[in-house]
Design a protein around this motif. Structure first.
Motif, PDB file in Angstrom:
ATOM      1  N   VAL A 146      13.910 102.574  54.620  1.00  0.00           N
ATOM      2  CA  VAL A 146      15.057 102.779  55.411  1.00  0.00           C
ATOM      3  C   VAL A 146      14.753 102.615  56.819  1.00  0.00           C
ATOM      4  O   VAL A 146      13.884 103.354  57.421  1.00  0.00           O
ATOM      5  CB  VAL A 146      15.782 104.142  55.012  1.00  0.00           C
ATOM      6  N   TRP A 147      15.401 101.798  57.653  1.00  0.00           N
ATOM      7  CA  TRP A 147      15.123 101.946  58.941  1.00  0.00           C
ATOM      8  C   TRP A 147      16.520 102.429  59.704  1.00  0.00           C
ATOM      9  O   TRP A 147      17.539 101.943  59.795  1.00  0.00           O
ATOM     10  CB  TRP A 147      15.143 100.427  59.475  1.00  0.00           C
ATOM     11  N   ARG A 148      16.301 103.586  60.365  1.00  0.00           N
ATOM     12  CA  ARG A 148      17.459 104.364  61.093  1.00  0.00           C
ATOM     13  C   ARG A 148      17.426 103.869  62.520  1.00  0.00           C
ATOM     14  O   ARG A 148      16.471 104.355  63.416  1.00  0.00           O
ATOM     15  CB  ARG A 148      17.206 105.739  60.891  1.00  0.00           C
ATOM     16  N   MET A 149      18.515 103.421  63.006  1.00  0.00           N
ATOM     17  CA  MET A 149      18.547 103.022  64.483  1.00  0.00           C
ATOM     18  C   MET A 149      19.310 104.226  65.031  1.00  0.00           C
ATOM     19  O   MET A 149      20.248 104.673  64.936  1.00  0.00           O
ATOM     20  CB  MET A 149      19.230 101.689  64.539  1.00  0.00           C
ATOM     21  N   ARG A 150      18.557 104.780  66.050  1.00  0.00           N
ATOM     22  CA  ARG A 150      19.056 105.851  66.787  1.00  0.00           C
ATOM     23  C   ARG A 150      19.998 105.474  67.981  1.00  0.00           C
ATOM     24  O   ARG A 150      20.679 106.325  68.296  1.00  0.00           O
ATOM     25  CB  ARG A 150      17.840 106.698  67.181  1.00  0.00           C
ATOM     26  N   GLU A 151      19.839 104.221  68.515  1.00  0.00           N
ATOM     27  CA  GLU A 151      20.955 103.979  69.456  1.00  0.00           C
ATOM     28  C   GLU A 151      22.030 102.782  68.799  1.00  0.00           C
ATOM     29  O   GLU A 151      21.796 102.497  67.936  1.00  0.00           O
ATOM     30  CB  GLU A 151      20.096 103.301  70.631  1.00  0.00           C
ATOM     31  N   LEU A 152      23.023 102.986  69.627  1.00  0.00           N
ATOM     32  CA  LEU A 152      23.992 101.815  69.268  1.00  0.00           C
ATOM     33  C   LEU A 152      23.346 100.452  69.495  1.00  0.00           C
ATOM     34  O   LEU A 152      22.723 100.043  70.396  1.00  0.00           O
ATOM     35  CB  LEU A 152      25.263 101.802  70.207  1.00  0.00           C
ATOM     36  N   ILE A 153      23.437  99.599  68.281  1.00  0.00           N
ATOM     37  CA  ILE A 153      22.976  98.303  68.045  1.00  0.00           C
ATOM     38  C   ILE A 153      24.017  97.201  68.309  1.00  0.00           C
ATOM     39  O   ILE A 153      25.146  97.043  67.497  1.00  0.00           O
ATOM     40  CB  ILE A 153      22.243  98.261  66.942  1.00  0.00           C
TER      41      ILE A 153
END
Length: 230
Positions: free
Chosen positions: A9-16
């Motif tokens: 699981v790759w959780r992106m913390r900022e808006l992408i």
């Protein structure tokens, strides 16, 4: 439904940005095709409208000037489904999975994604269901869409794109489109359905991740450090 396997699981913390996420998906699809791991991208986009491979641009109601005024982008994609909106407050999950190894067909996979969102709705006391009148997605009382699905399967069995679940997005932005090409139904959100409760977006995102892992029989969910887009 699937053998017990490991899910990164790759959780992106900022808006992408949508284009960056699309590029990352293509890299992960190629990695999966070469025998790499099953991966789940978890992220949110800035205001973005996307059109599926049928190119139903007639369901975009806003002009380029209006999109610019709300800071939104428009992207053409190769996923299934019609036009939709992504934005802050709407968790998006992009699973990069090998359906062949999972022994899951495309229809069962899409229905599984619906079941994930239905289960999360139940956790919050919202009665929702999928498989509505041949339309994909998840609906509250058969009238209000709370979750959208658009998938692509490449190299015969590798998935990309995925699901978007409305926790607390700006619902007014859906007024700029005919959501999913359906004119006689509304779009809703978890916050609207459970008001005055304000659901926590990160908590709901984690529920979606765990439900998806369970739905498709993954034994372990392993957090991975996401790449930097700086």
């Amino acid at each position: 439904m699937a053998g017990l396997r490991r899910l990164e699981v790759w959780r992106m913390r900022e808006l992408i940005n949508y284009a960056e996420a699309l590029h990352l998906q293509s890299q992960l699809v190629e990695r999966r095709r070469r025998g790499g791991a099953d991966v789940l991208l978890s992220l949110q986009h800035p205001p973005t409208f996307t059109v599926g491979k049928r190119r139903t641009v007639h369901n975009m109601l806003a002009s380029p000037q209006e999109l610019h005024a709300i800071g939104a982008e428009l992207h053409m994609t190769e996923r299934g489904g019609d036009i939709t909106y992504h934005g802050p407050g709407q968790p998006v999950l992009y699973p990069i999975l090998g359906l062949r190894e999972m022994r899951v067909g495309v229809r069962a996979y899409v229905e599984g994604l619906e079941d994930v969102m239905v289960e999360v709705c139940k956790m919050h006391g919202v009665d929702a269901r999928g498989r509505m009148e041949k339309e994909t997605g998840v609906w509250v009382q058969g009238l209000r869409k709370i979750g959208a699905i658009g998938v692509r399967v490449s190299s015969g069995s590798i998935t990309s794109h995925g699901l978007a679940f409305n926790v607390d997005p700006n619902l007014a932005h859906f007024d700029h489109i005919v959501p999913c090409g359906i004119r006689d139904k509304e779009v809703t959100s978890l916050r609207k359905e459970v008001s005055p409760v304000v659901p926590d977006v990160e908590e709901v995102t984690e529920q979606l991740i765990q439900c998806l892992a369970k739905q498709f029989g993954f034994a372990a969910v392993v957090d991975m450090e996401p790449p930097s887009f700086s």
